[in-house]
Scaffold this active site. Structure first.
Site, short mmCIF file in Angstrom:
data_model
loop_
_atom_site.label_atom_id
_atom_site.label_comp_id
_atom_site.label_asym_id
_atom_site.label_seq_id
_atom_site.Cartn_x
_atom_site.Cartn_y
_atom_site.Cartn_z
N ARG B 99 0.57 -0.58 -0.33
CA ARG B 99 -0.16 -0.39 0.09
C ARG B 99 0.53 0.88 0.42
O ARG B 99 0.86 2.20 -0.76
CB ARG B 99 -1.07 0.09 1.13
CG ARG B 99 -2.01 1.26 1.20
CD ARG B 99 -3.06 0.85 0.48
NE ARG B 99 -2.85 1.44 -0.95
CZ ARG B 99 -3.45 1.37 -2.07
NH1 ARG B 99 -3.73 0.43 -2.34
NH2 ARG B 99 -2.81 2.00 -3.08
N LYS B 134 3.09 25.67 -3.82
CA LYS B 134 1.88 24.80 -3.63
C LYS B 134 1.95 23.49 -3.92
O LYS B 134 1.21 22.37 -4.71
CB LYS B 134 0.57 25.76 -4.66
CG LYS B 134 0.42 27.31 -4.33
CD LYS B 134 -0.74 28.13 -5.39
CE LYS B 134 -0.98 29.56 -5.42
NZ LYS B 134 -1.94 30.01 -6.39
N LYS B 166 4.57 39.56 -4.52
CA LYS B 166 3.85 39.37 -4.59
C LYS B 166 2.61 40.44 -4.27
O LYS B 166 3.55 41.32 -3.49
CB LYS B 166 3.50 38.09 -3.76
CG LYS B 166 4.42 36.66 -4.96
CD LYS B 166 3.43 35.07 -4.40
CE LYS B 166 2.27 35.24 -4.82
NZ LYS B 166 1.70 33.53 -4.98
N GLU B 195 5.08 40.18 -9.66
CA GLU B 195 3.54 39.21 -9.84
C GLU B 195 2.90 40.92 -9.90
O GLU B 195 2.86 41.91 -9.26
CB GLU B 195 2.80 38.92 -8.69
CG GLU B 195 1.39 37.86 -9.12
CD GLU B 195 1.25 37.21 -7.56
OE1 GLU B 195 0.90 36.18 -7.98
OE2 GLU B 195 0.26 38.44 -6.90
N ASP B 218 -1.57 37.69 -13.02
CA ASP B 218 -1.51 36.78 -12.37
C ASP B 218 -2.87 36.86 -12.62
O ASP B 218 -3.14 37.66 -12.73
CB ASP B 218 -1.75 37.47 -10.65
CG ASP B 218 -2.56 36.15 -10.08
OD1 ASP B 218 -1.94 35.40 -10.02
OD2 ASP B 218 -3.14 36.86 -8.79
#
Lengths: 286, 286, 286, 286, 286, 286
Positions: B99, B134, B166, B195, B218
């Site tokens: 597994r 992410k 960002k 960004e 973005d």
């Protein structure tokens, strides 16, 4: 289950170490060290919120002085474009923890959201939605927790706390009859679950004296499930029945409507769609 | 990147510890200790195979005497119902590792498969498909590796090896002009990415002297991207352009056709659909 | 259960780190670095041998070139003054590992020996001798393994793999009737065990519909146990009965003779008398 | 020695991880999450209390809000049926920590109790009771601490902080005369202890110039010890004498009465009888 | 002391994790995966070689197939521009391990070289050069090992294996007379060392009955040392004398010539000049 | 960069474990357990103070009740014989943490002091002093932090966050022209640095189209550097120039005066002279 504090701590530290081996280059260059900020968590999808203790721990590890407040509690259903909490502290600390905290929240809320959607279509207390051991390595305790938050139930956690006899065991032992024979002698505080792949195998289980407590109908069609439930009702009404294989949000209601008491789905944890959550600085001060 | 041996070892051990805190109850009860077996890995989806060194390590940790052979090499495209390798050893060792090995293979091949499908729709060498930060906490090195196996490229690995400015940085600093001002003085061996959320912000970047090496558009619409590329070509042809937000398997070709050199997608790693792989014992002996 | 390789490795390393933070001062001063030696393991008590994979690991960690051979296999009954194996390699490596290897062997064989003595007095297959969670912290997997080697069975390993309702649960819930009420709704793959302290409590369990699978008679006298077994036979013949409290080598046979199917004893693991084992260098060469 | 904070933390965490890999199933099913409780520690044997900082740490790791108060301090002699402290907090947190805390308290108090009983029979300041390296792997710092709490003294902690020349060293070097020869050249801040097995070996030590600071009489009868002490007094009155082998609670007084300054016993730590301690919930509230 | 295998492994892994969190970007871009290479270790300073088992371990962790051969053994004196060994294997593996291996070799050989230079100026067997606890955190076992390889001796390793009474102890206890008083009662297998800062303090030690085994003259001038040695010889000829403070390569001979038996120097380990070693690829093949 | 909290904690714990495996023998024997004390940090060299958060953590791990106050902040220039802070708490806790805290402070302040001395001789903002990967294994984040505190800049942290093409890469690829050819295709967010050893190699770089962002002149004489800077200015004025090899406190000003923008030095971290700092108990109370 609820993860223990040390389990959360260890998983969070690992995630931070992965993301900050040598500091946050961008923020160290740009952001004044003593700039304070407040940033909101913003849901951008319909979601069931899950992961608060994990997100809190992320910021506490980065900087124990970051404060977090939640407007909704763990497990709440949140509408898109809802601010559901904030973090307040040094801007640089918020920026360091942002992505890791979101990675956890988006993944765990993704699980809870899907489980909630599926389990809400089941008759309350009649059909239970179960997870499996098909989890993301290293995140098992958190994923199983998210399933509970979503309204599902946990199947066994590991190979050590449940007896589930699957095709490979049956093959290794030389066929189902030999397995059923062997089962008679087992004494243990764990119930025994056995996977069957056809109605014929189910017949064999029902006809042979054995100690099986639950039967797992693997990849049965709705039609076959119906027949299986009838057979069980007739011959071993105490035998628990679990259905697995190909269950989706779309068809789960159909399966439940057949009267299946347990439905398990690996996709709940192995194929998670992250929900969209933002973290937005709204105020700064010094 | 290719994960280092000790990274694979640590991740695998963690996964095994999670799944075998007190042994494999089912197998210890049923399977004779000296029963040997051979089990095949079977693809049940179309997939790009990824995770061989991880799966090997799983079985080696369980039992160094398990032997593994692969019929296809890492990164191969496998047809459904293809046996692509086998493991041979004590039946109980195969059952213990099954597994966990599959959890890794299904997840990593899931990433590689999606990346391959998307990147194969891009002009070779013209548009690069990039991952993001992410990622699933604790699996970053493996996920980034799967992206490479799939044919994508790795964006920065962590906050420590790339400068990406960002919205929160811009907000914290009090607006884009202040950020651009501040950028002038930076000296560093890392390129600078910024960004922008609108064409107006892009204009500001193009008009102000600064040290930005790449601009991240973005959530721009294809129409806006087209305009943006024209502006860049006219005013700062050396500025690299990356596009992010809402890229899917369905529309990636459209974006590429606009001439975008870099497309990044968080979903490659944060919302992975596991591919279906089985592990079937076919022979046993003593 | 059999401990996994990584569990043995981790426990052994911890023991060595404790004993060799800065080398073996005595041996480094006295023993020539290239002196080779052969040393025998010598039983000085009647004992059931347990701990071979652990002792092997000790020497492998100290020096992978040390060779070990056993004249008897794990679980064998050894007479006093019997050499049951040897280690061969650099004298300094044997001296470094000696005490740690013996500490494991003496403790684990101590458990196995006591369990063998007790379980050999029980009707084979009629009464099972069980361990408990009253283990030495950090050694649980090895102690539970030694119980199995001795011929006993493992009760639950941890709080996560068994439901055992004890006095504190009953007190917290406000009494046995409330607990029994609550049990009706539980659905789980774990059987439910309930501890009772008096025959009156047992009556309550037998009279109330509930989902208890096993009852644990805590500190019942043989006389009370007899009555309890009769009641169970009459009212719920499928209910398993376990007896605990004050079981010793001397009286275990008496308890078994009453027909008790399960006897559990914390002393098997919390109060272990180490058996006496020596490790004697007999030859040296260069 | 007193264990350091991080040593206690690490040992406690390991014990909790062992006992709570996936939560406390019983309590999560039965106990309301916000139920508060107070539970008392109750001695059921005559005992010397040892392990308070360890038990505290157990509950702090489970839930930092659990409060503990002790009615007696570490090292106190407690009568049977005496409540010696309590823990107060969430009922579920008390239940999670109960067994692990008791496992530590029962083991460490078991050591302290035995050491106190034995050392109280020795002339204060005339004969010291010493532990050895025959400890339970992984618990050495706690066991050595319990010996101190009981009133004993610590012999060397590891192979790195004491020179003790035993039979295997002598055998490896080719006999006692060669060892004594070699000892002359040693310069070190550690005293040198040498084990002898017969009066003849002792004679050799006393007759040969060497640097031995202490002699360990291994398994000497009381009669032989008497003779040995006379010889030492006559020939090397500064030589310290330690006696080991077969010392029990019953005969320790006899050995001390011979005027032996140091008595060491492996059984103090390798064969510990746990004392009986209960943890009883007495009140609950919400 | 010689570091244990697991100590080397742990220190090496930590160093590699620090240097390869996400692979070797440069080599992955440039070097063909199957390019093989042979690279030589080249001394560029006069040096005493130290660190072979550590450097070997570095490459084994990176890639178990890298082979290493040494032309000189550990502790050899190597002339500048001498190739003293080579590593052979995948070019990318050599490049990954190069810097970490050199960092260890240069540091440890730096220690061994300095110790060799200093100790070679001392009368063989008359004056011992000792290290201290002033080590680089995390590298203590390796640094102490390098001191031995260089020809020095190890003073105590930690606070747990030596009694050294320094100014802060004396201050805390209220002065030297109180310390000397307290020392009378100590019984322990460790010798006692006491630091004195003036001849007057030394007088006090010599005049008061106590159990001091060694006196450490801290920052005494050569003139004062001479006087101190005379006093000791006259009053307590068995008292060992150690000198510390301001010892350098230049003046160590002077100190030794005074007849000082022990000289200790923190600079041996706290202020290490790395020796210059290169690692040069000379051949490649596929 | 500033090390993260968990990085400091881990490094500090490792250092304490090394120094206190079994407690502080000297203090436990001599110092009353409840004696309180205040001790001052005293600079004995001219130094730039570095390591405050590390020293604080040392005492917090030993005893969370120790209080520390600093009279000067991190990075301050301190005169010899200046008390720059104190620690207050149990005397035994101060004594346990003293040496480890000083080992960190002396090493890190040693780096900061040297970097400050060297960088203060450079034209502010015109020439940057850079560190390298030639660090002490296990201390990289702290050493790089000390370089920043001293006024230097950090070169790449690891093999994962910078592209630096050195002699071994060039050799492995078969010469500089092949490398330059290969560089054209690289797309990455990291700038590319290339090491050259001669003016001829520099010419090649300047003449061949490629993507090199910075050139590292290795071991060039001042005369050669001058020529190199002229060539670069003429042919590729945007190419950054770094100089390395043989830079010392004495000659760094000369190099800077040539107009070199980047000077890197391995000695900053691989050959650190510890500055002298004392820790003196001045008051005690109970």
């Amino acid at each position: 289950m609820h993860p223990e504090l040390w389990q959360i701590r260890e998983i969070v530290l690992r995630a931070l170490e992965e993301d900050l081996p040598f500091g946050d280059i961008t923020s160290e260059i740009l952001i004044p060290a003593n700039l304070m900020a407040k940033a909101y968590f913003l849901a951008k999808d319909n979601l069931v919120l899950c992961g608060q203790p994990v997100a809190e721990r992320v910021f506490q590890e980065v900087d124990p002085e970051v404060q977090i407040e939640w407007f909704y509690q763990e497990g709440s259903e949140i509408q898109p474009m809802t601010k559901f909490g904030y973090a307040k502290g040094k801007a640089i600390s918020l920026l360091k923890g942002e992505r890791v905290a979101l990675n956890f929240l988006q993944h765990l809320s993704g699980i809870a959201t899907k489980v909630r959607r599926m389990s809400s279509r089941l008759g309350k207390g009649k059909t239970f939605l179960l997870d499996t051991r098909k989890t993301i390595p290293g995140l098992k305790v958190l994923q199983k927790y998210a399933v509970k938050i979503g309204g599902g139930e946990n199947h066994r956690f590991s190979l050590s706390d449940g007896i589930l006899i699957k095709d490979n065991h049956i093959k290794a032992l030389g066929g189902l009859p030999k397995v059923l024979e062997k089962l008679k002698a087992i004494q243990n505080m764990l119930k025994i679950e056995l996977e069957v792949k056809t109605l014929e195998e189910l017949d064999l289980v029902l006809e042979t004296p054995n100690r099986v407590d639950r039967v797992l109908l693997d990849n049965f069609s709705p039609e076959e499930i119906k027949k299986a439930l009838e057979k069980v009702k007739a011959l071993r009404p105490d035998l628990e029945v679990e259905v697995s294989g190909g269950i989706t949000e779309e068809n789960v209601e159909l399966y439940a409507s057949l009267g299946v008491p347990y439905i398990s789905s690996g996709a709940l944890t192995h194929s998670v769609r992250a929900v969209d959550i933002s973290f937005k600085i709204e105020e700064t001060w010094e």
